[in-house]
Design a protein around this motif. Structure first.
Motif: not given
Length: 135
Positions: A69-74, A82-87
């Motif tokens: 998902a986009i992690e920076t402000g518009p 960015a790639v986020f992980y919920a293990p």
């Protein structure tokens, strides 16, 4: 072949789910940093489910998820996926990989948003392959 009477081990399946951000992200982030900071994290990415595009995988057997998902402000001139992980078992982390970014002032110049998104998805899928080797 599995010994007699035992079932062979089947790898847990990752299911692609891009229609909405899973509530799991909000729950995990709130448990780590609290609701107030969570609502501002990555420009509200997990608070209002409005930032697009996203790519998401969920593994119900493990209770794990992966998100691009986009992690920076518009308002930023450089946008970044960015790639986020919920293990499995809890927690939340950002996976540090190559920068998958594009410049809003030159939207047709490579890398474009579509190219950055495709590269981030490729990185996420590579991460899933490696992660499954450890589970």
């Amino acid at each position: 072949m599995a010994p007699s009477g035992e079932q062979p081990v089947t790898p847990a399946l990752w299911i692609r789910h891009d229609s909405e951000i899973l509530p799991l992200w909000w729950d995990r982030l709130c448990s780590q940093i609290g609701p107030q900071p969570a609502s501002r994290y990555a420009s509200g990415l997990f608070d209002s489910d409005r930032r697009r595009p996203i790519a998401q995988w969920y593994n119900p057997a493990l209770g794990a998820a992966l998100l691009v998902a986009i992690e920076t402000g518009p308002e930023w001139p450089v946008q970044r996926f960015a790639v986020f992980y919920a293990p499995p078992g809890g927690g939340f982390t950002k996976i540090h990989m190559d920068n998958h970014e594009w410049f809003t002032r030159t939207p047709q110049k490579s890398p474009t948003e579509d190219e950055a998104f495709a590269a981030a998805i490729a990185s996420a899928e590579a991460f899933l392959q490696v992660e499954m080797d450890f589970i």
